[in-house]
Design a protein around this motif. Structure first.
Motif, PDB file in Angstrom:
ATOM      1  N   ASN A 105      28.468 110.005  91.798  1.00 24.12           N
ATOM      2  CA  ASN A 105      28.560 109.855  90.214  1.00 24.12           C
ATOM      3  C   ASN A 105      28.840 108.334  89.721  1.00 24.12           C
ATOM      4  O   ASN A 105      28.303 108.039  88.631  1.00 24.12           O
ATOM      5  N   PRO A 106      29.311 107.340  90.397  1.00 23.35           N
ATOM      6  CA  PRO A 106      29.086 106.045  89.703  1.00 23.35           C
ATOM      7  C   PRO A 106      27.676 105.570  89.460  1.00 23.35           C
ATOM      8  O   PRO A 106      27.421 104.775  88.649  1.00 23.35           O
ATOM      9  N   LEU A 107      26.800 105.996  90.554  1.00 24.18           N
ATOM     10  CA  LEU A 107      25.347 105.708  90.415  1.00 24.18           C
ATOM     11  C   LEU A 107      24.843 106.576  88.959  1.00 24.18           C
ATOM     12  O   LEU A 107      23.962 105.928  88.309  1.00 24.18           O
ATOM     13  N   LEU A 108      25.175 107.584  88.792  1.00 20.48           N
ATOM     14  CA  LEU A 108      24.739 108.677  87.733  1.00 20.48           C
ATOM     15  C   LEU A 108      25.175 107.882  86.274  1.00 20.48           C
ATOM     16  O   LEU A 108      24.493 107.914  85.371  1.00 20.48           O
ATOM     17  N   GLU A 109      26.296 107.448  86.657  1.00 20.81           N
ATOM     18  CA  GLU A 109      26.982 106.936  85.153  1.00 20.81           C
ATOM     19  C   GLU A 109      26.248 105.392  84.857  1.00 20.81           C
ATOM     20  O   GLU A 109      26.006 105.174  83.902  1.00 20.81           O
ATOM     21  N   GLN A 110      25.699 104.849  86.006  1.00 17.46           N
ATOM     22  CA  GLN A 110      25.211 103.449  85.502  1.00 17.46           C
ATOM     23  C   GLN A 110      23.978 103.554  84.969  1.00 17.46           C
ATOM     24  O   GLN A 110      23.200 102.747  84.148  1.00 17.46           O
ATOM     25  N   CYS A 111      23.132 104.838  85.390  1.00 18.47           N
ATOM     26  CA  CYS A 111      21.526 105.149  85.058  1.00 18.47           C
ATOM     27  C   CYS A 111      21.793 106.236  83.682  1.00 18.47           C
ATOM     28  O   CYS A 111      20.827 107.094  83.650  1.00 18.47           O
ATOM     29  N   ARG A 112      22.762 106.285  83.003  1.00 20.03           N
ATOM     30  CA  ARG A 112      22.886 107.307  81.977  1.00 20.03           C
ATOM     31  C   ARG A 112      21.885 107.535  81.146  1.00 20.03           C
ATOM     32  O   ARG A 112      21.361 108.360  80.582  1.00 20.03           O
ATOM     33  N   TYR A 113      21.212 106.329  80.727  1.00 25.66           N
ATOM     34  CA  TYR A 113      20.446 106.005  79.496  1.00 25.66           C
ATOM     35  C   TYR A 113      19.034 105.812  80.256  1.00 25.66           C
ATOM     36  O   TYR A 113      18.067 105.828  79.393  1.00 25.66           O
ATOM     37  N   SER A 114      18.618 105.891  81.418  1.00 23.39           N
ATOM     38  CA  SER A 114      17.471 105.785  81.997  1.00 23.39           C
ATOM     39  C   SER A 114      17.495 107.046  83.028  1.00 23.39           C
ATOM     40  O   SER A 114      16.458 106.977  83.881  1.00 23.39           O
ATOM     41  N   CYS A 115      18.421 107.919  82.897  1.00 18.55           N
ATOM     42  CA  CYS A 115      18.430 109.258  83.922  1.00 18.55           C
ATOM     43  C   CYS A 115      17.138 110.006  83.973  1.00 18.55           C
ATOM     44  O   CYS A 115      16.672 110.430  85.052  1.00 18.55           O
ATOM     45  N   THR A 116      16.071 109.874  82.670  1.00 20.01           N
ATOM     46  CA  THR A 116      14.865 110.662  82.964  1.00 20.01           C
ATOM     47  C   THR A 116      13.922 109.786  83.855  1.00 20.01           C
ATOM     48  O   THR A 116      12.903 110.123  84.141  1.00 20.01           O
TER      49      THR A 116
END
Length: 244
Positions: A105-116
């Motif tokens: 979760n914390p890592l997903l939050e960190q790359c929210r705008y680069s998730c693709t």
């Protein structure tokens, strides 16, 4: 217990120095035997890198970065994500694979705008992980600390150019500019952190300098065979037992 043992086997010189400082271990009783791996490079698929990228629905020209390890704060994944965010600002056709189990979760939050541009694969079996190594353009070991660094030598075994934090066992595994590239670890507000600016620069360097990337890959493979292949490890351990 350590003071009364016949031999203390340390996986790296910094380990030996730590024990010597902490408990004044007799250095004449201590030996360094680096961890090792059996060479499995020959078992990697012969499918060309470009075809593997297509298998993962990536463009053939996409630059692929791989991280492998548990999703733990000490592994420095958050610093890698910071650096990767800077990388895609100028090199949009890049993709980061993060292979390993842990708290996402914390890592997903960190790359929210680069998730693709970032894929969390979870735990992979050896065949799948080696396929990622074969497909990748570089591997990154961004740890705040590593007692040794199995992943680094695994990547070197597969002739994957690597970037590592200049800390712990990683410092001893990699020769900077020859078998890998090193990123300094600095102290900020009492915490040790990899220098993300330098990490970004090193990633971009391997992306844009194909000649250097090939040289680092070849140098890493050569160093693995010389220092970290299991035959050497077995010989060193047998010598210790036979000379007790």
């Amino acid at each position: 217990m350590i003071k009364n043992c016949d031999r203390l086997i340390c996986v790296a010189r910094h380990t030996l120095n730590t024990f010597h400082k902490a408990i004044s271990i007799d250095k004449n009783k201590a030996v360094i035997v680096h961890n090792a791996l059996q060479d499995e490079y020959k078992k990697v698929t012969d499918i060309p890198k470009e075809q593997l990228k297509e298998k993962y629905f990536l463009n053939r020209e996409t630059k692929v970065i791989v991280f492998a390890g548990r999703l733990d704060e000490v592994k420095g994944i958050n610093f890698l994500l910071q650096a990767f965010q800077k990388v895609i600002e100028t090199h949009l056709d890049s993709h980061l694979f993060i292979a390993g189990e842990g708290h996402f979760n914390p890592l997903l939050e960190q790359c929210r705008y680069s998730c693709t541009k970032v894929s969390f694969t979870g735990r992979l079996d050896k065949k799948q992980l080696f396929e990622l190594y074969h497909m990748a353009d570089m591997g990154v070991v961004s740890s705040v600390h590593e007692e040794f660094g199995f992943v680094a030598i695994e990547m070197m075994m597969h002739a994957l150019p690597i970037i590592v934090s200049d800390t712990g066992g990683l410092r001893e595994i990699v020769e900077d500019g020859i078998s890998g590239l090193k990123v300094p670890v600095k102290t900020l507000k009492g915490k040790r952190v990899p220098d993300t600016t330098v990490l970004t620069e090193k990633i971009l360097l391997l992306m844009t300098n194909e000649k250097l990337s090939r040289a680092i890959a070849d140098g890493g493979r050569k160093r693995f065979l010389e220092k970290f292949e299991s035959i050497s490890f077995k010989e060193k351990m047998l010598h210790i037992y036979n000379t007790l």
